[in-house]
Enzyme design. Structure first.
Site, PDB file in Angstrom:
ATOM      1  N   LYS A 194      73.070  10.693  28.613  1.00 16.52           N
ATOM      2  CA  LYS A 194      73.905  11.525  27.729  1.00 16.52           C
ATOM      3  C   LYS A 194      74.282  10.735  26.483  1.00 16.52           C
ATOM      4  O   LYS A 194      74.769   9.610  26.583  1.00 16.52           O
ATOM      5  CB  LYS A 194      75.171  11.969  28.476  1.00 16.52           C
ATOM      6  CG  LYS A 194      75.985  12.990  27.681  1.00 16.52           C
ATOM      7  CD  LYS A 194      77.184  13.491  28.450  1.00 16.52           C
ATOM      8  CE  LYS A 194      78.388  12.609  28.334  1.00 16.52           C
ATOM      9  NZ  LYS A 194      78.890  12.442  26.946  1.00 16.52           N
ATOM     10  N   ASP A 232      75.413  15.432  23.892  1.00 22.97           N
ATOM     11  CA  ASP A 232      76.710  16.042  24.211  1.00 22.97           C
ATOM     12  C   ASP A 232      77.372  16.508  22.907  1.00 22.97           C
ATOM     13  O   ASP A 232      78.397  15.989  22.496  1.00 22.97           O
ATOM     14  CB  ASP A 232      77.545  14.979  24.935  1.00 22.97           C
ATOM     15  CG  ASP A 232      78.892  15.473  25.409  1.00 22.97           C
ATOM     16  OD1 ASP A 232      79.172  16.671  25.278  1.00 22.97           O
ATOM     17  OD2 ASP A 232      79.659  14.623  25.911  1.00 22.97           O
ATOM     18  N   LYS A 260      78.661  19.474  22.043  1.00 24.20           N
ATOM     19  CA  LYS A 260      79.813  20.384  22.161  1.00 24.20           C
ATOM     20  C   LYS A 260      79.942  21.300  20.943  1.00 24.20           C
ATOM     21  O   LYS A 260      80.972  21.353  20.265  1.00 24.20           O
ATOM     22  CB  LYS A 260      81.126  19.603  22.345  1.00 24.20           C
ATOM     23  CG  LYS A 260      81.191  18.814  23.647  1.00 24.20           C
ATOM     24  CD  LYS A 260      82.579  18.255  23.896  1.00 24.20           C
ATOM     25  CE  LYS A 260      82.705  17.478  25.176  1.00 24.20           C
ATOM     26  NZ  LYS A 260      82.048  16.156  25.151  1.00 24.20           N
ATOM     27  N   ALA A 285      80.687  24.476  18.742  1.00 23.75           N
ATOM     28  CA  ALA A 285      81.862  25.346  18.904  1.00 23.75           C
ATOM     29  C   ALA A 285      82.031  26.335  17.748  1.00 23.75           C
ATOM     30  O   ALA A 285      83.139  26.782  17.485  1.00 23.75           O
ATOM     31  CB  ALA A 285      83.125  24.499  19.044  1.00 23.75           C
ATOM     32  N   ASP A 286      80.931  26.686  17.074  1.00 22.60           N
ATOM     33  CA  ASP A 286      81.066  27.562  15.896  1.00 22.60           C
ATOM     34  C   ASP A 286      80.336  28.896  16.129  1.00 22.60           C
ATOM     35  O   ASP A 286      79.813  29.150  17.217  1.00 22.60           O
ATOM     36  CB  ASP A 286      80.518  26.822  14.665  1.00 22.60           C
ATOM     37  CG  ASP A 286      81.282  27.187  13.388  1.00 22.60           C
ATOM     38  OD1 ASP A 286      81.631  28.373  13.214  1.00 22.60           O
ATOM     39  OD2 ASP A 286      81.517  26.286  12.563  1.00 22.60           O
ATOM     40  N   ILE A 287      80.266  29.716  15.106  1.00 22.81           N
ATOM     41  CA  ILE A 287      79.585  31.010  15.234  1.00 22.81           C
ATOM     42  C   ILE A 287      78.076  30.791  15.387  1.00 22.81           C
ATOM     43  O   ILE A 287      77.542  29.731  15.012  1.00 22.81           O
ATOM     44  CB  ILE A 287      79.853  31.930  14.025  1.00 22.81           C
ATOM     45  CG1 ILE A 287      79.361  31.276  12.718  1.00 22.81           C
ATOM     46  CG2 ILE A 287      81.337  32.275  13.935  1.00 22.81           C
ATOM     47  CD1 ILE A 287      79.284  32.237  11.544  1.00 22.81           C
ATOM     48  N   ASN A 311      75.313  31.705  13.923  1.00 18.37           N
ATOM     49  CA  ASN A 311      74.458  31.316  12.804  1.00 18.37           C
ATOM     50  C   ASN A 311      74.654  29.858  12.408  1.00 18.37           C
ATOM     51  O   ASN A 311      73.695  29.165  12.070  1.00 18.37           O
ATOM     52  CB  ASN A 311      74.728  32.229  11.602  1.00 18.37           C
ATOM     53  CG  ASN A 311      73.756  31.959  10.477  1.00 18.37           C
ATOM     54  OD1 ASN A 311      72.543  32.116  10.650  1.00 18.37           O
ATOM     55  ND2 ASN A 311      74.268  31.514   9.338  1.00 18.37           N
ATOM     56  N   TYR A 348      90.218  10.325  35.742  1.00 20.46           N
ATOM     57  CA  TYR A 348      89.064   9.949  36.563  1.00 20.46           C
ATOM     58  C   TYR A 348      89.226  10.340  38.024  1.00 20.46           C
ATOM     59  O   TYR A 348      90.305  10.213  38.605  1.00 20.46           O
ATOM     60  CB  TYR A 348      88.829   8.438  36.484  1.00 20.46           C
ATOM     61  CG  TYR A 348      88.372   7.972  35.119  1.00 20.46           C
ATOM     62  CD1 TYR A 348      87.135   8.367  34.613  1.00 20.46           C
ATOM     63  CD2 TYR A 348      89.173   7.151  34.335  1.00 20.46           C
ATOM     64  CE1 TYR A 348      86.709   7.949  33.363  1.00 20.46           C
ATOM     65  CE2 TYR A 348      88.757   6.723  33.086  1.00 20.46           C
ATOM     66  CZ  TYR A 348      87.521   7.128  32.606  1.00 20.46           C
ATOM     67  OH  TYR A 348      87.095   6.724  31.376  1.00 20.46           O
ATOM     68  N   ARG A 396      82.361   4.440  30.634  1.00 21.65           N
ATOM     69  CA  ARG A 396      82.975   3.117  30.638  1.00 21.65           C
ATOM     70  C   ARG A 396      83.059   2.471  32.011  1.00 21.65           C
ATOM     71  O   ARG A 396      83.113   1.245  32.112  1.00 21.65           O
ATOM     72  CB  ARG A 396      84.361   3.210  29.974  1.00 21.65           C
ATOM     73  CG  ARG A 396      84.244   3.439  28.470  1.00 21.65           C
ATOM     74  CD  ARG A 396      85.546   3.929  27.870  1.00 21.65           C
ATOM     75  NE  ARG A 396      85.838   5.310  28.234  1.00 21.65           N
ATOM     76  CZ  ARG A 396      86.924   5.973  27.861  1.00 21.65           C
ATOM     77  NH1 ARG A 396      87.839   5.357  27.132  1.00 21.65           N
ATOM     78  NH2 ARG A 396      87.106   7.235  28.221  1.00 21.65           N
TER      79      ARG A 396
HETATM   80  O1  S5P Z   1      85.432  17.418  29.873  1.00 18.36           O
HETATM   81  C1  S5P Z   1      84.727  16.509  29.462  1.00 18.36           C
HETATM   82  C2  S5P Z   1      83.446  16.741  28.965  1.00 18.36           C
HETATM   83  C3  S5P Z   1      82.666  15.658  28.577  1.00 18.36           C
HETATM   84  S1  S5P Z   1      81.021  15.978  28.175  1.00 18.36           S
HETATM   85  N1  S5P Z   1      85.163  15.223  29.532  1.00 18.36           N
HETATM   86  C4  S5P Z   1      84.411  14.150  29.128  1.00 18.36           C
HETATM   87  O2  S5P Z   1      84.855  13.004  29.256  1.00 18.36           O
HETATM   88  N2  S5P Z   1      83.145  14.373  28.595  1.00 18.36           N
HETATM   89  C5  S5P Z   1      82.321  13.246  28.096  1.00 18.36           C
HETATM   90  O3  S5P Z   1      82.028  12.382  29.195  1.00 18.36           O
HETATM   91  C6  S5P Z   1      82.974  12.370  27.041  1.00 18.36           C
HETATM   92  O4  S5P Z   1      82.670  12.835  25.733  1.00 18.36           O
HETATM   93  C7  S5P Z   1      82.367  10.999  27.298  1.00 18.36           C
HETATM   94  O5  S5P Z   1      81.133  10.865  26.630  1.00 18.36           O
HETATM   95  C8  S5P Z   1      82.082  11.012  28.792  1.00 18.36           C
HETATM   96  C9  S5P Z   1      83.104  10.287  29.646  1.00 18.36           C
HETATM   97  O6  S5P Z   1      83.111   8.913  29.370  1.00 18.36           O
HETATM   98  P1  S5P Z   1      83.965   7.865  30.210  1.00 18.36           P
HETATM   99  O7  S5P Z   1      83.778   6.580  29.494  1.00 18.36           O
HETATM  100  O8  S5P Z   1      85.382   8.342  30.239  1.00 18.36           O
HETATM  101  O9  S5P Z   1      83.343   7.835  31.614  1.00 18.36           O
END
Ligand code: S5P
Length: 256
Positions: free
Chosen positions: A53, A84, A86, A88-90, A92, A205, A224
């Site tokens: 990702k 990733d 994400k 979030a727009d219309i 087009n 987490y 991380r």
């Molecule tokens: O709800 C979400 C969706 C995503 S895609 N929460 C998230 O943390 N993410 C992504 O997952 C976020 O943008 C990051 O790239 C990853 C989590 O990273 P970490 O270092 O906290 O494990």
């Protein structure tokens, strides 16, 4: 408790991207800011992951060669690439953001994701670009961060939107399974860590076991926890892979 295997569900899914897996349900969230580090992560961790990702817009020295090399590593190690973004727009606008600009995301990223927030047009727009290229889309039906607004009715309607676009929407980013297994959507869950419960900026987490076994998700997304300060990234990737895969084996009723 017993569930269908990944292979059984993949075989039933209409989108070709849902097929073909190796013995890993680990996705690395490769949130690093240089081309060199990104490619190094892909090569070093490639053997342990099913999905890589990216947040391509945080790479300082992005160029076309980066995605060419990343695509070669995806073939070498048999993983898929998930930008990733994400969206979030219309419809087009996202169509242009997905196909054009600096990154040309649709040309190299097997999977991308969008917020259902703007309504169904966002899926239709992305689909116009992605479907002819055999790409797949994930809807962000929930988020891992504290206070997320993607809950309740929003999450429910996201699922209904996905059901109307099964040719392109292959699954969800969510904290838990939201649909019957027979619907063959794939679930990707971030916010996974074995050593901490948060990052001080809202991230929350949970363990691989909780995510895969108790909440019925399919793929854990770990950033991380694998390459954070002072971590041995190969050792950590092996640890998360093992934790995710043994939870999966337990879920389908096999001993590890
Ligand atoms: O709800 C979400 C969706 C995503 S895609 N929460 C998230 O943390 N993410 C992504 O997952 C976020 O943008 C990051 O790239 C990853 C989590 O990273 P970490 O270092 O906290 O494990």
């Amino acid at each position: 408790m017993s569930s269908r295997t990944y292979a059984e569900r993949a075989a039933a899914h209409p989108n070709p991207l849902a097929k073909g897996r190796k013995k890993s349900n680990l996705s690395i969230a490769a949130d690093v800011s240089s081309k060199k580090e990104l490619l190094e992560l892909a090569d070093v961790l490639g053997p342990y992951i099913c999905l890589f990702k990216t947040h391509i817009d945080i790479v300082d020295d992005f160029d076309q060669d980066l995605v060419d090399q990343l695509s070669a590593l995806a073939l070498k190690h048999d993983f898929m690439i998930f930008e990733d973004r994400k969206f979030a727009d219309i419809g087009n606008t996202v169509k242009n953001q997905y196909s054009s600009g600096v990154y040309h995301i649709a040309s190299w990223s097997h999977i991308t994701n969008c917020h259902p927030l703007p309504g169904e047009g966002i899926i239709s727009g992305l689909k116009e670009v992605g479907l002819p290229l055999n790409r797949g889309l994930l809807l962000l039906a929930e988020m891992s961060s504290a206070g997320s607004l993607a809950t309740g009715e929003y999450t429910k309607i996201s699922v209904e939107m996905a059901r109307r676009h099964k040719d392109f929407v292959i699954g969800f980013v969510a904290g838990r399974r939201l649909t019957e297994e027979s619907e063959n959507f794939i679930y990707f869950t971030p916010g996974v860590g074995l050593d901490t419960t948060g990052d001080g900026l809202g991230q929350q987490y949970r363990t691989p076991r909780n995510v895969i076994l108790e909440c019925g998700s399919d793929v854990i997304i770990v950033g991380r926890g694998i390459y954070g300060p002072g971590k041995d990234r190969i050792a950590q990737a092996k640890r998360y892979r093992e934790a995710g895969w043994s939870a999966y084996l337990e879920k389908i009723g096999h001993s590890a």
